[in-house]
Design an enzyme around this catalytic site. Structure first.
Site, PDB file in Angstrom:
ATOM      1  N   CYS A 116     -34.807  63.753 -75.610  1.00  0.00           N
ATOM      2  CA  CYS A 116     -34.760  65.058 -76.279  1.00  0.00           C
ATOM      3  C   CYS A 116     -35.828  65.207 -77.361  1.00  0.00           C
ATOM      4  O   CYS A 116     -36.105  66.316 -77.809  1.00  0.00           O
ATOM      5  CB  CYS A 116     -33.376  65.301 -76.864  1.00  0.00           C
ATOM      6  N   HIS A 257     -34.262  71.102 -81.770  1.00  0.00           N
ATOM      7  CA  HIS A 257     -33.813  70.754 -80.425  1.00  0.00           C
ATOM      8  C   HIS A 257     -32.411  71.330 -80.233  1.00  0.00           C
ATOM      9  O   HIS A 257     -31.572  71.256 -81.130  1.00  0.00           O
ATOM     10  CB  HIS A 257     -33.797  69.234 -80.267  1.00  0.00           C
ATOM     11  N   ASN A 287     -28.712  72.477 -73.186  1.00  0.00           N
ATOM     12  CA  ASN A 287     -29.664  71.435 -73.602  1.00  0.00           C
ATOM     13  C   ASN A 287     -30.608  71.152 -72.427  1.00  0.00           C
ATOM     14  O   ASN A 287     -30.199  70.578 -71.427  1.00  0.00           O
ATOM     15  CB  ASN A 287     -28.883  70.172 -74.000  1.00  0.00           C
TER      16      ASN A 287
HETATM   17  O1  UT7 Z   1     -29.564  65.943 -76.932  1.00  0.00           O
HETATM   18  C1  UT7 Z   1     -29.576  64.602 -77.183  1.00  0.00           C
HETATM   19  C2  UT7 Z   1     -28.591  64.148 -78.180  1.00  0.00           C
HETATM   20  N1  UT7 Z   1     -27.262  64.553 -77.827  1.00  0.00           N
HETATM   21  C3  UT7 Z   1     -26.515  65.195 -78.711  1.00  0.00           C
HETATM   22  O2  UT7 Z   1     -26.964  65.480 -79.777  1.00  0.00           O
HETATM   23  C4  UT7 Z   1     -25.073  65.469 -78.326  1.00  0.00           C
HETATM   24  C5  UT7 Z   1     -24.147  64.991 -79.415  1.00  0.00           C
HETATM   25  N2  UT7 Z   1     -22.741  65.168 -79.128  1.00  0.00           N
HETATM   26  C6  UT7 Z   1     -22.144  66.372 -78.992  1.00  0.00           C
HETATM   27  O3  UT7 Z   1     -22.794  67.395 -79.003  1.00  0.00           O
HETATM   28  C7  UT7 Z   1     -20.645  66.423 -78.930  1.00  0.00           C
HETATM   29  O4  UT7 Z   1     -20.114  65.148 -79.214  1.00  0.00           O
HETATM   30  C8  UT7 Z   1     -20.066  66.888 -77.551  1.00  0.00           C
HETATM   31  C9  UT7 Z   1     -20.305  68.371 -77.399  1.00  0.00           C
HETATM   32  C10 UT7 Z   1     -20.713  66.106 -76.424  1.00  0.00           C
HETATM   33  C11 UT7 Z   1     -18.544  66.667 -77.537  1.00  0.00           C
HETATM   34  O5  UT7 Z   1     -17.945  67.340 -78.634  1.00  0.00           O
HETATM   35  P1  UT7 Z   1     -16.907  66.569 -79.583  1.00  0.00           P
HETATM   36  O6  UT7 Z   1     -16.433  67.574 -80.560  1.00  0.00           O
HETATM   37  O7  UT7 Z   1     -17.566  65.340 -80.115  1.00  0.00           O
HETATM   38  O8  UT7 Z   1     -15.728  66.235 -78.603  1.00  0.00           O
HETATM   39  P2  UT7 Z   1     -15.155  64.815 -78.193  1.00  0.00           P
HETATM   40  O9  UT7 Z   1     -16.068  64.114 -77.282  1.00  0.00           O
HETATM   41  O10 UT7 Z   1     -14.676  64.098 -79.420  1.00  0.00           O
HETATM   42  O11 UT7 Z   1     -13.893  65.277 -77.414  1.00  0.00           O
HETATM   43  C12 UT7 Z   1     -12.780  65.941 -78.056  1.00  0.00           C
HETATM   44  C13 UT7 Z   1     -11.735  66.218 -77.003  1.00  0.00           C
HETATM   45  C14 UT7 Z   1     -11.372  64.995 -76.179  1.00  0.00           C
HETATM   46  O12 UT7 Z   1      -9.995  65.057 -75.901  1.00  0.00           O
HETATM   47  P3  UT7 Z   1      -8.960  64.151 -76.723  1.00  0.00           P
HETATM   48  O13 UT7 Z   1      -9.406  62.742 -76.515  1.00  0.00           O
HETATM   49  O14 UT7 Z   1      -9.104  64.613 -78.149  1.00  0.00           O
HETATM   50  O15 UT7 Z   1      -7.663  64.500 -76.093  1.00  0.00           O
HETATM   51  C15 UT7 Z   1     -12.166  65.190 -74.917  1.00  0.00           C
HETATM   52  O16 UT7 Z   1     -11.569  64.546 -73.804  1.00  0.00           O
HETATM   53  O17 UT7 Z   1     -12.226  67.213 -76.075  1.00  0.00           O
HETATM   54  C16 UT7 Z   1     -12.123  66.680 -74.754  1.00  0.00           C
HETATM   55  N3  UT7 Z   1     -13.234  67.198 -73.964  1.00  0.00           N
HETATM   56  C17 UT7 Z   1     -13.218  68.388 -73.364  1.00  0.00           C
HETATM   57  N4  UT7 Z   1     -12.287  69.350 -73.288  1.00  0.00           N
HETATM   58  C18 UT7 Z   1     -12.588  70.450 -72.606  1.00  0.00           C
HETATM   59  C19 UT7 Z   1     -14.440  66.617 -73.732  1.00  0.00           C
HETATM   60  N5  UT7 Z   1     -15.195  67.420 -72.974  1.00  0.00           N
HETATM   61  C20 UT7 Z   1     -14.468  68.524 -72.734  1.00  0.00           C
HETATM   62  C21 UT7 Z   1     -14.707  69.693 -72.016  1.00  0.00           C
HETATM   63  N6  UT7 Z   1     -13.758  70.641 -71.974  1.00  0.00           N
HETATM   64  N7  UT7 Z   1     -15.884  69.920 -71.367  1.00  0.00           N
END
Ligand code: UT7
Length: 336
Positions: A116, A257, A287
């Site tokens: 990225c 980004h 992204n």
């Molecule tokens: O571009 C290169 C660098 N990359 C980045 O900068 C990305 C960095 N990370 C992120 O942007 C975020 O971490 C994500 C958008 C990928 C995820 O968001 P988050 O707020 O960190 O969510 P999480 O992974 O902590 O998940 C929270 C909950 C989980 O459920 P539980 O364990 O709390 O029950 C996930 O299983 O949301 C669940 N979840 C979803 N729910 C609905 C994960 N993906 C989804 C989804 N739809 N697509």
């Protein structure tokens, strides 16, 4: 502020997105997710998908538009840099494929892999050829067909990515005060385990087993990357402002980004910038890895919002980890 003998400036900018749209409601039918979760956690509403062809098919139309815009022939390009993690093939370089497609016959070129942060790395590398006086027209393309390495059964990642290309032309700046004025770049390999594609390289070449284990798709520990990205992008943006004695009032645009709207807002807060000064198109494209920053520049310039002499901070964070910021005083005359 750096003072090279010659300054590199962006003298043309363009982008290309494929027509096919993958919306949040489409994804609701593919994995257990919903529009509200995706929009509130990421800021994304839809992304574009290239159904047929490879990354060079995203890059070629962007570069064709760029040559038209600058009014130059393909034989005038000296160097082609394609920043991508989704090359058409491991080799030949996508830069060579692009050269053949567009008949950039007097150029040499290569691919650059920094995920990225790829476009920012490419911009800084490309600028060296101008600043050293060895080359006059350097093409820097950020292009990724992320759909080719996305697992559309994994809700953690498939909602994030899209396909696109953006391109800029670097030339010696007509005015020493404008162009690429400074950069701060970093990498930290200890972040490698949180965002990677395990298969297909020399360590885990393709086998039935690597396919079965889904090694040919993006793996991301989203939470871990989020924590580091939010600090890394804000810190490097603040650092480049301090180095150049810039306050939030001096910065006209943050060009971040586009990985997550929450990371971008935190970065803007740290820079004391109102969100009205932040280029944002993550809602429409998701992204697109190396393409996000040049796409923003292209859209904002074409719409007349990006104007000559404005101060820009470009900032990115990605796999590696790689991250950095570039300070630009915009050189191109207003599009509108
Ligand atoms: O571009 C290169 C660098 N990359 C980045 O900068 C990305 C960095 N990370 C992120 O942007 C975020 O971490 C994500 C958008 C990928 C995820 O968001 P988050 O707020 O960190 O969510 P999480 O992974 O902590 O998940 C929270 C909950 C989980 O459920 P539980 O364990 O709390 O029950 C996930 O299983 O949301 C669940 N979840 C979803 N729910 C609905 C994960 N993906 C989804 C989804 N739809 N697509």
């Amino acid at each position: 502020m750096r003072k090279p003998p010659i300054r590199a400036a962006i003298t043309a900018v363009s982008h290309y997105v494929p027509d096919d749209v993958l919306s949040n409601s489409d994804l609701e039918k593919m994995v257990d997710t919903n529009d509200e979760w995706i929009r509130t956690r990421t800021g994304i509403t839809e992304r574009r998908i290239l159904k047929n062809g490879g990354t060079s098919d995203l890059a070629a139309p962007a570069v064709r538009k760029l040559l038209d815009q600058r009014g130059i022939g393909p034989d005038e390009i000296d160097v082609i840099l394609v920043c991508t993690v989704t090359p058409d093939m491991f080799f030949p370089p996508t830069a060579c494929i692009l050269q053949e497609k567009l008949k950039l016959k007097n150029a040499w070129g290569f691919d650059l892999s920094a995920a990225c942060s790829g476009f920012l790395y490419g911009l800084v590398v490309g600028a060296q050829f101008i600043e050293s006086g060895t080359h006059k027209k350097v093409l820097v393309v950020g292009a990724d067909k992320m759909s080719s390495i996305t697992d559309y059964t994994d809700r953690n990642t498939c909602i994030l990515f899209g396909d696109a290309a953006g391109a800029v032309l670097l030339e010696p700046s007509a005015e020493y005060e404008t162009g690429l004025l400074d950069h701060v770049m970093y990498c930290d390999g200890s972040g490698g385990e949180f965002l990677y594609m395990k298969g297909g390289g020399s360590l885990n070449p393709a086998t039935h087993e690597t396919v079965d284990k889904k090694y040919h798709y993006i793996f991301q520990d989203g939470k871990a990357v989020f924590k580091v990205a939010v600090v890394g992008m804000a810190d490097v943006s603040a650092e480049i402002m301090e180095r150049n004695n810039l306050t939030g009032d001096d910065v006209d645009w943050l060009v971040p980004h586009q990985a997550n709207l929450r990371i971008i807002s935190a970065c803007a807060d740290r820079m004391n910038l109102d969100m009205s000064k932040v280029m944002l198109n993550i809602d429409r494209y998701g992204n697109t890895t190396a393409a996000t920053i040049p796409m923003c520049l292209s859209e904002w310039w074409l719409s007349g919002q990006l104007k000559k002499d404005q101060n820009l901070v470009l900032s990115a964070f990605g796999a590696g980890y790689t991250w950095g910021a570039v300070y630009i005083k915009w050189s191109m005359n207003n599009a509108k």
